[in-house]
Scaffold this active site. Structure first.
Site, PDB file in Angstrom:
ATOM      1  CG  ASP A 175       5.258  10.945 -13.690  1.00  0.00           C
ATOM      2  OD1 ASP A 175       4.113  11.299 -14.179  1.00  0.00           O
ATOM      3  OD2 ASP A 175       5.287  11.094 -12.455  1.00  0.00           O
ATOM      4  CG  ASN A 215      -1.930  -1.121   1.267  1.00  0.00           C
ATOM      5  OD1 ASN A 215      -2.604  -1.504   0.044  1.00  0.00           O
ATOM      6  ND2 ASN A 215      -2.138  -1.759   2.275  1.00  0.00           N
TER       7      ASN A 215
END
Length: 408
Positions: A359, A191
């Protein structure tokens, strides 16, 4: 705008290679930065589309000049920590796997992270990440420059250190009234809890581009890369660069960035679209573009063709690129030409962090575009970069292999 003659910090925040070189190294505020002086170029700028076929297989790599590419974005210092329990998340009311904008209750989070051991820093923000990946691929430092705004604080010093260490030439506008933008990245197992504070990055102003040093940086560039996130911050700067790019036969690449940009910045986006040579967006962003323009279709192929054929100011054909984590990358070119590039499957066991994947794709793509390589080579390099980044925590480059042609 800060006064150049009276402000020391802006000079420490700009690694300023500017035209024909007489380079030397000095130490400012405890870290090194390269200062280089240049004479103004005498040759005109040529379109990367004018003398080559983007699908050709006969292109050869070129020796890249310094600062051939400029990125405009919102710089954030990424502060990453790995936790073994939920105490920190509970303290600040954070979910284990979510991304939020920082609120007042999160103000002390960034200082707390900064005081922790084993914290990882990186020069983040979508555009700056792409510039760093670009530099990792091309290898030679300072082939790209980056513009954005930071505060006058220790986080600004850290972000310039990290960006320069990755080979990015930085030209930060310093805004003393706000802290440097930061993004807390709290990792727990698989997470990621992200808390972003845009801070000074939201205050970038067009007048920074009037600085003599910055004008020289712009003069030497042949490619401009702009994110939708930055369009939301400084539309005047984006419009200025878009017109300049078109009028001087240079290349403007726009990343749509996020659905909210399409929804909230429609007028500004429409103003610059006639000057954009390459549009990059994922499927959700492309669908949002169609929705805001009332095209009444969810057909990605139809939307791509319509976007490609929107009015273009300088007569050069536009290319629209639609990315996807699983489906092929789609490229829409003139005369209804559509190219598809499959994305290789990734072993899920090797996925560490998907943040920064998009990106990285852009950084890889641009690294070959500026070398006038074939379109398929550009895209395969982008895919390679993105699949390398998902195997590491954050956009960290020091653990990645050195790029060569065998990689793709």
């Amino acid at each position: 705008m800060l006064n150049r003659s009276s402000q020391l910090l802006p000079l420490t925040l700009r690694s300023v290679p500017l035209w024909t070189r007489a380079a030397y190294s000095i130490s400012l505020q405890g870290f090194k930065t390269n200062l280089t002086l240049y004479s103004k170029p005498t040759e005109g700028f040529r379109s990367p589309f004018g003398n080559r076929n983007l699908s050709s297989k006969n292109s050869k790599k070129m020796e890249l000049p310094e600062g051939i590419l400029i990125g405009f974005g919102n710089p954030l210092l990424d502060i990453t920590t790995v936790i073994e329990d939920t105490m920190l998340l509970e303290k600040y009311g954070l979910e284990a796997n979510a991304a939020i904008i920082a609120e007042e209750k999160h103000e002390s989070l960034f200082e707390e992270l900064d005081n922790m051991e084993n914290v990882q820093y990186s020069a983040g923000g979508a555009c700056q990440n792409s510039m760093r990946v670009f530099q990792w691929i091309v290898g030679t430092p300072y082939r790209c420059a980056f513009f954005g705004a930071v505060g006058k604080d220790k986080f600004a010093e850290r972000i310039v250190k990290r960006a320069n260490a990755d080979g990015v030439e930085t030209h930060y506008q310093v805004k003393e009234e706000m802290p440097t933008g930061t993004c807390a990245v709290i990792v727990s197992g698989q997470n990621r809890s992200l808390v972003a504070n845009l801070g000074a990055a939201a205050l970038f102003t067009e007048d920074w581009m009037n600085e003599e040093e910055n004008c020289c940086v712009v003069d030497r560039a042949s490619y401009f890369y702009i994110t939708g996130f930055f369009l939301a911050v400084s539309p005047d700067t984006v419009f200025r660069m878009a017109k300049l790019s078109s009028e001087t036969n240079r290349t403007l690449i726009l990343n749509l960035s996020a659905v909210f940009v399409l929804q909230m910045q429609k007028e500004q986006l429409d103003n610059i679209m006639p000057y954009v040579d390459i549009v990059i967006g994922n499927k959700e962003e492309i669908l949002a573009f169609a929705d805001t323009h009332l095209w009444n279709t969810k057909d990605i192929f139809e939307i791509g063709k319509q976007m490609q054929s929107l009015p273009k100011e300088n007569g050069r054909p536009r290319m629209v690129m639609i990315t996807d984590a699983v489906c092929p990358v789609l490229c829409f070119q003139e005369n209804d030409k559509i190219l598809e590039y499959p994305v290789p499957k990734v072993d899920k066991k090797k996925i560490v962090d998907t943040n920064g994947c998009g990106d990285a794709f852009v950084g890889g793509f641009l690294s070959q575009l500026v070398q006038k390589m074939p379109l398929d080579y550009c895209i395969r390099t982008g895919i390679f970069a993105s699949q390398q980044i998902i195997g590491v925590l954050g956009v960290t480059l020091d653990k990645l292999p050195k790029f060569n042609e065998k990689c793709i």
